[in-house]
Write a protein that holds these residues in place. Sequence first.
Motif, PDB file in Angstrom:
ATOM      1  N   ALA A  36       1.936 -12.206   3.676  1.00 54.45           N
ATOM      2  CA  ALA A  36       0.775 -12.995   3.251  1.00 54.45           C
ATOM      3  C   ALA A  36      -0.421 -12.095   2.970  1.00 54.45           C
ATOM      4  CB  ALA A  36       0.429 -14.024   4.320  1.00 54.45           C
ATOM      5  N   GLY A  37      -0.623 -11.100   3.829  1.00 55.70           N
ATOM      6  CA  GLY A  37      -1.734 -10.183   3.625  1.00 55.70           C
ATOM      7  C   GLY A  37      -1.659  -9.472   2.292  1.00 55.70           C
ATOM      8  N   PHE A  38      -0.472  -8.985   1.942  1.00 57.11           N
ATOM      9  CA  PHE A  38      -0.307  -8.293   0.665  1.00 57.11           C
ATOM     10  C   PHE A  38      -0.332  -9.268  -0.511  1.00 57.11           C
ATOM     11  CE2 PHE A  38       1.783  -5.071   3.458  1.00 57.11           C
ATOM     12  CZ  PHE A  38       0.934  -4.002   3.151  1.00 57.11           C
ATOM     13  N   ALA A  39       0.353 -10.418  -0.352  1.00 59.48           N
ATOM     14  CA  ALA A  39       0.452 -11.369  -1.464  1.00 59.48           C
ATOM     15  C   ALA A  39      -0.916 -11.947  -1.839  1.00 59.48           C
ATOM     16  CB  ALA A  39       1.420 -12.492  -1.098  1.00 59.48           C
ATOM     17  N   TYR A  40      -1.761 -12.192  -0.835  1.00 61.21           N
ATOM     18  CA  TYR A  40      -3.086 -12.739  -1.112  1.00 61.21           C
ATOM     19  C   TYR A  40      -4.123 -11.637  -1.348  1.00 61.21           C
ATOM     20  CZ  TYR A  40      -1.496 -17.434   0.107  1.00 61.21           C
ATOM     21  OH  TYR A  40      -0.838 -18.640   0.132  1.00 61.21           O
ATOM     22  N   GLN A  41      -3.648 -10.408  -1.420  1.00 56.96           N
ATOM     23  CA  GLN A  41      -4.475  -9.238  -1.790  1.00 56.96           C
ATOM     24  C   GLN A  41      -5.668  -9.049  -0.851  1.00 56.96           C
ATOM     25  OE1 GLN A  41      -5.417  -9.753  -5.948  1.00 56.96           O
ATOM     26  NE2 GLN A  41      -3.311  -9.418  -6.592  1.00 56.96           N
ATOM     27  N   LEU A  42      -5.418  -9.185   0.438  1.00 54.02           N
ATOM     28  CA  LEU A  42      -6.447  -8.838   1.410  1.00 54.02           C
ATOM     29  C   LEU A  42      -6.579  -7.319   1.478  1.00 54.02           C
ATOM     30  CD1 LEU A  42      -5.573 -11.291   4.341  1.00 54.02           C
ATOM     31  CD2 LEU A  42      -7.302 -11.577   2.571  1.00 54.02           C
ATOM     32  N   PRO A  43      -7.752  -6.808   1.886  1.00 59.13           N
ATOM     33  CA  PRO A  43      -7.889  -5.361   2.022  1.00 59.13           C
ATOM     34  C   PRO A  43      -6.796  -4.791   2.927  1.00 59.13           C
ATOM     35  CG  PRO A  43     -10.030  -6.422   2.212  1.00 59.13           C
ATOM     36  CD  PRO A  43      -9.017  -7.523   2.169  1.00 59.13           C
ATOM     37  N   VAL A  44      -6.101  -3.783   2.450  1.00 61.88           N
ATOM     38  CA  VAL A  44      -4.921  -3.264   3.149  1.00 61.88           C
ATOM     39  C   VAL A  44      -5.260  -2.821   4.572  1.00 61.88           C
ATOM     40  CG1 VAL A  44      -3.168  -1.445   3.151  1.00 61.88           C
ATOM     41  CG2 VAL A  44      -3.784  -2.583   1.015  1.00 61.88           C
ATOM     42  N   LEU A  45      -6.414  -2.195   4.738  1.00 67.96           N
ATOM     43  CA  LEU A  45      -6.766  -1.671   6.060  1.00 67.96           C
ATOM     44  C   LEU A  45      -7.167  -2.771   7.050  1.00 67.96           C
ATOM     45  CD1 LEU A  45      -8.770   1.555   5.061  1.00 67.96           C
ATOM     46  CD2 LEU A  45      -6.351   1.324   5.670  1.00 67.96           C
ATOM     47  N   GLU A  46      -7.344  -4.007   6.572  1.00 66.96           N
ATOM     48  CA  GLU A  46      -7.722  -5.103   7.464  1.00 66.96           C
ATOM     49  C   GLU A  46      -6.525  -5.939   7.922  1.00 66.96           C
ATOM     50  OE1 GLU A  46     -10.728  -7.505   5.697  1.00 66.96           O
ATOM     51  OE2 GLU A  46     -12.095  -5.812   5.335  1.00 66.96           O
ATOM     52  N   ILE A  47      -5.365  -5.728   7.292  1.00 67.01           N
ATOM     53  CA  ILE A  47      -4.201  -6.572   7.578  1.00 67.01           C
ATOM     54  C   ILE A  47      -3.762  -6.447   9.036  1.00 67.01           C
ATOM     55  CG2 ILE A  47      -1.741  -6.882   7.084  1.00 67.01           C
ATOM     56  CD1 ILE A  47      -2.367  -6.301   4.154  1.00 67.01           C
ATOM     57  N   ALA A  48      -3.659  -5.214   9.520  1.00 69.90           N
ATOM     58  CA  ALA A  48      -3.226  -5.003  10.905  1.00 69.90           C
ATOM     59  C   ALA A  48      -4.198  -5.652  11.886  1.00 69.90           C
ATOM     60  CB  ALA A  48      -3.095  -3.513  11.204  1.00 69.90           C
ATOM     61  N   GLY A  49      -5.476  -5.598  11.599  1.00 64.41           N
ATOM     62  CA  GLY A  49      -6.475  -6.205  12.470  1.00 64.41           C
ATOM     63  C   GLY A  49      -6.318  -7.708  12.560  1.00 64.41           C
ATOM     64  N   HIS A  50      -6.050  -8.363  11.423  1.00 68.87           N
ATOM     65  CA  HIS A  50      -5.839  -9.818  11.426  1.00 68.87           C
ATOM     66  C   HIS A  50      -4.615 -10.178  12.272  1.00 68.87           C
ATOM     67  CE1 HIS A  50      -8.987 -10.760   8.641  1.00 68.87           C
ATOM     68  NE2 HIS A  50      -8.469 -10.070   7.642  1.00 68.87           N
ATOM     69  N   ILE A  51      -3.549  -9.396  12.135  1.00 70.27           N
ATOM     70  CA  ILE A  51      -2.314  -9.684  12.868  1.00 70.27           C
ATOM     71  C   ILE A  51      -2.534  -9.545  14.375  1.00 70.27           C
ATOM     72  CG2 ILE A  51       0.032  -8.850  13.354  1.00 70.27           C
ATOM     73  CD1 ILE A  51       0.306  -8.232  10.372  1.00 70.27           C
ATOM     74  N   THR A  52      -3.140  -8.441  14.793  1.00 69.56           N
ATOM     75  CA  THR A  52      -3.324  -8.218  16.231  1.00 69.56           C
ATOM     76  C   THR A  52      -4.333  -9.195  16.831  1.00 69.56           C
ATOM     77  OG1 THR A  52      -4.956  -6.483  15.705  1.00 69.56           O
ATOM     78  CG2 THR A  52      -2.688  -5.780  16.157  1.00 69.56           C
ATOM     79  N   ARG A  53      -5.393  -9.532  16.068  1.00 63.06           N
ATOM     80  CA  ARG A  53      -6.365 -10.515  16.580  1.00 63.06           C
ATOM     81  C   ARG A  53      -5.725 -11.881  16.737  1.00 63.06           C
ATOM     82  NH1 ARG A  53      -9.963  -8.062  13.338  1.00 63.06           N
ATOM     83  NH2 ARG A  53      -9.628  -9.564  11.667  1.00 63.06           N
TER      84      ARG A  53
END
Length: 452
Positions: A36-53
Amino acid sequence: MGLVLILIALIVFIVLATTRFKLHPFLALLGAALLAGFAYQLPVLEIAGHITRGFGGILGYIGIVIVFGTIIGVILERSGAAITMAETVIRLLGERFPTLTVSIIGYLVSIPVFCDSGYVILNSLKNALAARMKVSVVAMSVALATGLYATHTFVPPTPGPIAAAGNLGLESNLGLVILVGLVVAFITAMAGMLWANRFIGKDIELEDDGAPIMDSNDYQAMRDSYGELPSPVKAFAPIFVPIVLICLGTVVNLPARPVGEGALYTLGTFLGQPIFALAIGLALACTLLKSDNKRQELHDRVTEGLVAAAPILLITGAGGAFGTMLSATPLGDYLGQTLSTLGIGLFMPFLVAAGLKTAQGSSTVSLVTTSALVAPLLGQLGLDSEMGRVLTVMAIGAGAMTVSHANDSFFWVVTQFSRMKVATAYQAQTMATLVQGIVGIITVWLFSLVLL
């Protein structure tokens, strides 16, 4: 439209990963969050933060509650408390209404005990009652199964409803979820019982594995295997005391402040927090330990509870990660504008949960995934009030019971232990869960007309 197509693709990915490729739901949900992070083109460096939060946020509070509830369930199961609960209901209701009796037994026992385990524990009691009252085993089996199934999908501290409530921001108001859940679960349990009554007078051929169906002698042997059974007070206290405390916490925090804001309010609020309420429940459950080495027995039961809770915790955390990722995308605004014009409200989470349940079989996975999915959309659906969130949990619960068939472990537990042929099980058990799901969502919708 592209945003919706991505969402549909993610749901299809979860279903295929858990069914065809047998990937554990924990990995499937984490994978969906990453995609979802990649498909919706979220900033790559923020994806891990969203998952862990998202993962840590949901487990930071609900995780302990799930563990406590699971350990209490294990102790009640191993101590014979579930048998005591069942026999207490039989004494109160008598044997005039056999399907009603076993339905209520299932309804009560499945609040702390998983429906699969509850059915296994109560199977011989159900067969003994069927033989004694000359009632169809199929009717009794469906009545018991649907009673168990109702509270399993609607009432905390069962892990699925707890996780859904946590995803929807209700972790501090579980009392309201329990109160509404008990009512909705009772109505759906009665719907299942009425469907079961269709089979009361029918002579249905069962599978023959060469051994007779358990009778009252077998039940007595099973009962004796637990040794001395706990008293009704001891058996019911570990689950109903926490429920009363959680509901008390909800009452003292009503806007009207019925007990004021003094020491009584502080005490009620403290004890009503699910962590402390279930800790008291666990302490009461410890009175059911009966070996000579109670310390070792408690250690063993806690270990069993942790093993049982681990996959649920991981799935819940991964569902939180998936939901947090979706909330960071523009999907919520887009769907909100689209769905608000359709006016489907509570039917949207119901349909998503029902689709997931039917496709992959697990009610818990359906509850967790759907609640994570709809959490960012509550405002747009007009369900962002406290009661709107509670009714959303109920709508998801109704979907998560629609329907139990061959990909659901509970279907096979009911089928094998009652010796129903698969064709019979589809007519009796699967159709019963369809009836329950439809009655459940209609009940929730009617509540919404009054409460929202």
